[in-house]
Structures are given as structure tokens and as C-alpha cells.
Scaffold this motif. Structure first.
Motif, PDB file in Angstrom:
ATOM      1  N   ALA A 313     -10.482  17.874  39.627  1.00 16.52           N
ATOM      2  CA  ALA A 313      -9.775  18.454  40.778  1.00 16.52           C
ATOM      3  C   ALA A 313      -8.784  19.526  40.350  1.00 16.52           C
ATOM      4  N   ASN A 314      -7.967  19.235  39.335  1.00 13.31           N
ATOM      5  CA  ASN A 314      -6.974  20.224  38.903  1.00 13.31           C
ATOM      6  C   ASN A 314      -7.638  21.454  38.308  1.00 13.31           C
ATOM      7  N   GLU A 315      -8.814  21.286  37.699  1.00 18.68           N
ATOM      8  CA  GLU A 315      -9.538  22.416  37.141  1.00 18.68           C
ATOM      9  C   GLU A 315     -10.126  23.293  38.243  1.00 18.68           C
ATOM     10  N   ILE A 316     -10.586  22.660  39.322  1.00 21.64           N
ATOM     11  CA  ILE A 316     -11.097  23.432  40.461  1.00 21.64           C
ATOM     12  C   ILE A 316      -9.998  24.317  41.028  1.00 21.64           C
ATOM     13  N   VAL A 317      -8.813  23.744  41.185  1.00 16.24           N
ATOM     14  CA  VAL A 317      -7.695  24.517  41.732  1.00 16.24           C
ATOM     15  C   VAL A 317      -7.304  25.642  40.783  1.00 16.24           C
ATOM     16  N   SER A 318      -7.270  25.364  39.490  1.00 15.31           N
ATOM     17  CA  SER A 318      -6.924  26.403  38.511  1.00 15.31           C
ATOM     18  C   SER A 318      -7.914  27.559  38.587  1.00 15.31           C
ATOM     19  N   LEU A 319      -9.199  27.221  38.681  1.00 15.09           N
ATOM     20  CA  LEU A 319     -10.235  28.263  38.730  1.00 15.09           C
ATOM     21  C   LEU A 319     -10.123  29.083  40.009  1.00 15.09           C
ATOM     22  N   GLU A 354     -19.978  30.931  49.463  1.00 13.16           N
ATOM     23  CA  GLU A 354     -20.543  29.586  49.519  1.00 13.16           C
ATOM     24  C   GLU A 354     -20.147  28.766  48.300  1.00 13.16           C
ATOM     25  N   VAL A 355     -19.977  29.423  47.143  1.00 10.54           N
ATOM     26  CA  VAL A 355     -19.538  28.704  45.947  1.00 10.54           C
ATOM     27  C   VAL A 355     -18.074  28.280  46.100  1.00 10.54           C
ATOM     28  N   VAL A 356     -17.256  29.175  46.659  1.00 13.73           N
ATOM     29  CA  VAL A 356     -15.844  28.842  46.903  1.00 13.73           C
ATOM     30  C   VAL A 356     -15.750  27.646  47.849  1.00 13.73           C
ATOM     31  N   ASP A 357     -16.516  27.675  48.936  1.00 14.90           N
ATOM     32  CA  ASP A 357     -16.494  26.566  49.900  1.00 14.90           C
ATOM     33  C   ASP A 357     -16.947  25.266  49.248  1.00 14.90           C
ATOM     34  N   GLU A 358     -17.951  25.363  48.398  1.00 11.34           N
ATOM     35  CA  GLU A 358     -18.451  24.158  47.720  1.00 11.34           C
ATOM     36  C   GLU A 358     -17.387  23.574  46.791  1.00 11.34           C
ATOM     37  N   LEU A 359     -16.682  24.444  46.068  1.00  8.96           N
ATOM     38  CA  LEU A 359     -15.621  23.975  45.179  1.00  8.96           C
ATOM     39  C   LEU A 359     -14.469  23.348  45.969  1.00  8.96           C
ATOM     40  N   LEU A 360     -14.109  23.972  47.083  1.00  9.39           N
ATOM     41  CA  LEU A 360     -13.032  23.421  47.909  1.00  9.39           C
ATOM     42  C   LEU A 360     -13.421  22.050  48.465  1.00  9.39           C
ATOM     43  N   SER A 361     -14.660  21.922  48.891  1.00  6.85           N
ATOM     44  CA  SER A 361     -15.137  20.641  49.410  1.00  6.85           C
ATOM     45  C   SER A 361     -15.108  19.573  48.316  1.00  6.85           C
TER      46      SER A 361
END
Length: 667
Positions: A313-319, A354-361
Motif C-alpha cells: 500500500a505505501n509503495e502504491i502511494v509513493s509511486l 486505467e492503470v492509475v485507477d487499478e492502483l488506487l483500487s
């Protein structure tokens, strides 16, 4: 002169006037004019016919001369062949020196390449190629089907192609190190570009000759310019891919470090391209824009690779923070030194939507799972504190509290700060998720408070600080309310209440209300024996039950003063009400039968005295609470929601109720 003109005009007028006087003369003039025109036309046609006959004769003579010259041209074939042979011999003589010295030139060229003297090496290579290509071209012109002679030339010059390949390797090596080379020795990079430009011109010349003769030398076109751009593209990609030096196993902050290194390398490289490298390439190369695009493409490919990994989760936010904010900021592609050359607004997104939305989900799912675990662990830790033999900590105003609210909202705050780095919409979504999780958590908190009370009732000696920790549980409800409001003010753009708000408020009020009831239950369990003595024979004979009740209540309220407003005031009112109710129950149950009027009078006097005792006690308790509040910060004064909303506190004083009961007894 003027006199002559006047005479001519007068004569003309007279002649016209005469002609107009006789119409037959006018008709004759018109016919005469037409005949003169026909005569002129016939004369011109006759002259044209004569000219046509002359031209026909000339064409016949030309045709005859042309037929006679065909035989002459055929007789000159030997001369033509001799001319071709002469041309070939002339070319051979011209290249004779190079032809005999090919091995020596090859060796010299190899040494020059090894010594990195690329310009000189290329000049010698061009001489060798020109000699080879001229010989092959003349052989092709003389006999294009004679492959044996052509192969003989190719074999003799076979080292030339190897030299070309070796020189090309050196060029690509310089280009691969161009970022360092342009700082250390920019002339080397300039030499590489000059060599490639020369080869481009030779390629164009050879291709033009191919259109005319169908002959193309071996190895042409080299297309070194195209290869150069491919090498630069691979170099940029390799530089971006090579920034990762850590893994998750060796460093939990591996992604943050990777992204920061990427930012630094890209910014530094592009500044070097703008200030130094652009000077080494021709203007029509658009060097900076080309590199700007190459770096953007390489970074985009890299972050898409990272996005496809199993990120935490923290890595998704960092990216996402880096992709959506840092990349376009003044710290990277929008840097002032680059802004004058390129507009970052024209860049394509690093990640498809769509990749951004997938990461946020994925982040929301992971965050939900994580925060559920965090809250459960925080509550378990708090429950362990409830069993301690030492009192809970107090805030700066002296109110008991535990660390649970601080821990919970520190977790919320950290995640909201992170979400705010991505965008406003996502921050609002995370806030609502926190509130939803908070509602679920408070239901569990309520259940644990009830279990804590039930566990205590099984053995009232344990835990030793039950009352103090129950007070802390009640105060935590106030802290939770304040913290939630603080988060909403800080992270929400909307002031509209939500379903979670109402549920949270309801649950917190229930926890606080039940906690207060639990504390009063604890008080009245200690008072039970003494309350049962009221209005009994023992009471009439001089029991100290009311004295004990007042002392016990006051002692408990020394701890209850550590309860925050409005809970402390409600506690006092509820304790007052319950004492009244218990006293009236004693009266109504007729526990004593008075034997005389004197006993009735003694009972009535005692009830009046005890009413005054209770009145004094609760006035004292209320005054103590108000004094405590006046010394505290006014942070709690805005809370007006009563805890005991379903309880009606008697409005009559204890004295008036006792008087009514006494009158009944005296009847």
C-alpha cells in the motif's frame, strides 16, 4: 502644322458629306473595302502553301541523313567499348596506389581506431571504400554478369567491411557514454557526429546512383544516423533501468530511493543535454526535444513495469505521488532550466488512467485490510492497559485518558497525508473510508467496554483501577469526537454530514452513557447495604447509613471529577436522581412500622435532616465540578448533547419530597 491639320479635317468633312449626299456611292465604297480584304487573304494563303512545301523538303533531307548515320553509329561500337575500357583503366590507375597499399592502410586504420583517433580512421576508411566501390562500379558497367571478377574485388577488400564495423562499435561506445563524454571531452562527441553525417551523405549519393545504374556498393546504405538514434534510445533506457540498487528485502524504502534517484538522474541529464550536448549536434537534430522525449518514454516504461509488480500500500502511494505530482513539478520535468525548452503540459501521462485507477483500487483494498488489523491491534493493546494496577495517564487538564485515540488518529492522519499527495478526490475517498472503519471500530469498542464491566462484576477486586480506566474510556469518547471533527476540517472540502457521522456520534454517546451507568452501578453496589438500612428500625435508632452514603458518594466523585464535560455534570445529576429514587423506595416499601406518634416525629425529623445532607452534598459536588471546568480549557464547552437523554432528573428538591413523605407518615 496646325494650319495643315485644319485643311485635312476640312477636306475629310467635305468628302464624307459628299458621300452621304449620294447613297449609291456609299454602297460602292463598302463593297470595294470587302474585295480588298479577300485579295489580301488569298495572297497570304499562297505564301503559306509555299512555306509548307519547303519544310516538307527539309524533313525529307533530315530523314535521309538520319538513316545514313545509323550505319555510322554501329561502326563506332568498338570506339564506345574502348572508351569504357579507358574509363576503367583510368579509375584503376587513379586507385592503383590505394589498391597496392590496402593491407598497409588497413593496419593503419586499425591502429587509429584503437587510439580513438576516429576522424583520421574514418578518412582512411573512406579512401579504402572509395577505391573498392569505384573498381566494383567499373566492373559492373563493363560486365554486370561477371560475378567472379566482382567477388575477386570483394575478397581483396574484405577487411574494409570489418574496419567499418569496428569503427561503428567505437562510435556507439562513445554515444553510450555521451553524458560523461560531453562533460569530459565534447570534441570526441563532435567527431562522432561528423563521421555519421559524412556517412549519411555517402549513403544518399550511393542511393541516387543506384536509381540511375542499379549498382549499390556492399554495406550500403549504412544508415548510421538511424542506428545512432537507436543507440541513444537504448542508452537512456539503460540509464533509467539501472537506477535500482535496492530491493524490498534489503530496504523497505527501496521504491522511494529508486524514484528519487530517477528524478535526480533525469533532471541532471536533461540539463546537460540542454547546456552541452545540444552544441555537439547539428541544429536540425532538435537534440534537446529528442532527448526530452526519450527520457519521458523510458521513465514511462519503467513506472509501468513498477506498477505491474505486487506493490504494498505505501509503495502504491509513493509511486502514484511521484507519477502524478513530482514528475511534472519544478523538481523534475517542470524545472526552470528546462521550462524554456519544453512544455510539460504536452507530455503524455506516464501511466494510463486505467492503470492509475487499478492502483488506487488496490490501495483502497490493502488499506482497508491493514487499517482493520491496526485498529484491532490498537484496541487489544488498550485492553491490556485496562488491567494495570496503576492509574491511567491524565491530560494537561487532569482528565484521565488512554493512548487509544492518539494511536488511532495518528494512523488516520498519516494515511490522509499520504492520500492528499495524490489528489483531492482520492483524499476525500480515504477520509470516508477512515470514518467508515471508525464506526465499525467504535462498535467493537463498546462491546469491549461492556465485557470489561462484566469481568469486573465477577470479581470486584479486579482490576484494581477499574473506575479510573472506565473514566478514561468515557473521556476517550470526547477525544474521538474532537479528533474526527479535526480530521474533517483538515481533509474534507465538504461540510455536509454523512451517514458515518451520525452512526459515529450515536455509538460514542452510547459508549459514554453506558460507561457512566457502569460507574454509578459501581457506586450503588457499595451503597446497597446502607440504602437497605434506610427507614428501618436500625435507622430510627441512630444508624449512620446516610452519613456513610454521603461519604462514599463524595469519595467516588473525587475520581469522577476526572470525567470531561458534559459527562461529569450528567453523572452528578444522575447520582442525585438515583439517591432520591432509592430513598423514596425505602419510604414506599414501609420497612418500619412506627409504634407511636413520637417515633413518627423522630422519623420525620431524621428524614428532613438527611434531605439537607443530600442537598448539601450534591450542591458541593456540582460546585466542585463547575470550579474544575472554569479552570480548564474551554475546548469541551461546545458539547451540549446530554448523555442521559432518556432519564428525567427530578425537578423538586430533596427537602420538598421528604416533607411530603413526612406528612404522609404523620397522618
Amino acid at each position: 502644322m496646325e494650319e495643315t491639320n485644319r485643311e485635312a479635317v476640312a477636306t475629310a468633312v467635305q468628302r464624307v458629306a459628299g458621300m452621304l449626299q449620294r447613297s449609291d456611292q456609299l454602297d460602292k465604297a463598302a463593297i470595294q473595302s470587302q474585295l480588298d480584304g479577300v485579295r489580301t487573304g488569298l495572297t497570304q494563303l499562297h505564301n503559306a502553301l509555299v512555306d509548307v512545301k519547303d519544310i516538307q523538303g527539309s524533313l525529307a533531307d533530315v530523314s535521309q541523313d538520319w538513316r545514313q548515320s545509323i550505319n555510322t553509329i554501329e561502326n563506332l561500337k568498338d570506339v564506345k567499348d574502348a572508351v569504357v575500357q579507358h574509363s576503367q583503366l583510368a579509375s584503376a590507375v587513379e586507385n592503383l596506389k590505394n589498391i597496392f597499399s590496402v593491407p598497409e592502410i588497413v593496419m593503419d586504420t586499425k591502429q587509429l581506431i584503437e587510439q580513438a583517433d576516429l576522424l583520421q580512421a574514418h578518412r582512411k576508411l573512406m579512401d579504402l571504400e572509395f577505391s573498392r566501390d569505384d573498381l566494383m562500379y567499373e566492373q559492373y558497367r563493363m560486365d554486370s554478369k561477371n560475378t567472379s571478377d566482382m567477388n575477386l574485388i570483394r575478397i581483396y577488400f574484405e577487411d574494409v567491411q570489418s574496419l567499418s564495423d569496428e569503427l561503428a562499435k567505437q562510435l556507439w561506445m562513445v554515444l553510450q557514454r555521451s553524458m560523461g563524454t560531453v562533460r569530459r571531452d565534447p570534441t570526441m562527441l563532435v567527431s562522432v557526429v561528423r563521421i555519421i553525417e559524412r556517412e549519411e551523405k555517402i549513403d544518399r549519393r550511393m542511393l541516387d546512383r543506384k536509381k540511375q545504374t542499379s549498382f549499390i556498393p556492399p554495406g550500403r546504405p549504412k544508415q548510421w544516423k538511424e542506428t545512432m538514434f537507436q543507440v541513444l534510445e537504448r542508452t537512456v533506457s539503460t540509464r533509467i533501468e539501472g537506477t535500482q540498487s535496492e530491493t524490498r528485502e534489503s530496504d523497505k524504502m527501496w521504491l522511494v530511493r529508486l524514484l528519487e534517484l530517477t528524478r535526480k538522474y533525469v533532471l541532471d541529464d536533461l540539463i546537460v543535454v540542454k547546456n552541452l550536448m545540444s552544441q555537439c549536434f547539428p541544429p536540425h537534430y532538435n537534440t534537446f526535444h529528442r532527448f526530452f522525449r526519450l527520457y519521458h518514454q523510458a521513465v514511462s516504461a519503467r513506472v509501468q513495469e513498477l506498477a505491474s509488480e505486487d506493490l504494498e500500500a505505501n509503495e502504491i502511494v509513493s509511486l502514484l505521488t511521484w507519477v502524478l505530482n513530482t514528475y511534472m513539478s519544478v523538481d523534475m520535468m517542470g524545472h526552470p532550466d528546462l521550462r524554456s525548452e519544453c512544455d510539460v503540459n504536452h507530455l503524455e501521462p506516464l501511466l494510463p488512467q486505467e492503470v492509475v485507477d487499478e492502483l488506487l483500487s488496490k490501495y483502497v483494498q490493502t488499506f482497508t485490510s491493514n487499517i482493520t488489523g491496526w485498529l484491532r491491534k490498537a484496541l487489544e493493546t488498550d485492553k491490556k492497559d485496562w488491567q494495570k494496577d496503576t492509574e491511567p495517564e491524565a491530560d494537561q487538564d487532569g482528565y484521565y485518558q488512554t493512548t487509544l485515540p492518539a494511536i488511532v488518529f495518528q494512523m488516520f492522519e498519516q494515511n490522509l497525508q499520504v492520500a492528499a499527495q495524490i489528489n483531492e478526490c482520492f483524499k476525500e475517498k480515504v477520509l470516508q473510508l477512515c470514518l467508515k472503519q471508525m464506526n465499525t471500530f467504535l462498535i467493537r469498542y463498546k462491546e469491549e467496554a461492556i465485557s470489561y464491566k462484566e469481568e469486573h462484576l465477577r470479581d470486584r477486586q479486579k482490576p484494581q483501577c477499574y473506575v479510573q480506566y472506565m473514566i478514561a474510556i468515557i473521556n476517550n469518547c470526547q477525544t474521538f469526537t474532537e479528533s474526527i471533527n479535526s480530521l474533517k476540517r483538515k481533509y474534507s472540502q465538504s461540510s455536509e454530514p454523512t451517514a458515518s457521522d451520525a452512526n459515529i456520534e450515536k455509538t460514542l454517546n452510547e459508549v459514554a452513557k453506558e460507561g457512566c451507568q457502569f460507574l454509578l452501578d459501581e457506586v450503588f453496589l457499595d451503597l446497597e447495604l446502607h440504602l437497605n438500612e434506610l427507614l428501618t428500625r436500625k435507622w430510627l435508632l441512630g444508624s449512620h447509613a446516610v452519613d456513610t452514603i454521603c461519604v462514599t458518594v463524595e469519595d467516588y466523585f473525587n475520581d469522577f471529577n476526572k470525567i470531561k464535560k458534559p459527562f461529569n455534570l450528567e453523572m452528578t445529576s444522575e447520582a442525585h436522581r438515583r439517591v432520591v429514587v432509592e430513598y423514596l423506595k425505602a419510604v414506599m416499601h414501609k420497612r418500619i412500622a412506627f409504634r407511636s406518634a413520637e417515633e413518627r416525629r423522630e422519623g420525620a425529623d431524621r428524614m428532613i435532616k438527611e434531605a439537607e445532607q443530600f442537598k448539601f452534598l450534591f450542591r458541593k459536588l456540582t460546585a466542585t465540578i463547575m470550579e474544575t471546568l472554569s479552570q480548564s480549557k474551554p475546548s469541551y464547552l461546545g458539547v451540549t448533547q446530554p448523555i442521559f437523554r432518556d432519564i428525567t432528573v427530578p425537578s423538586m428538591s430533596m427537602t420538598s419530597m421528604t416533607s411530603m413523605a413526612t406528612a404522609k407518615l404523620l397522618k
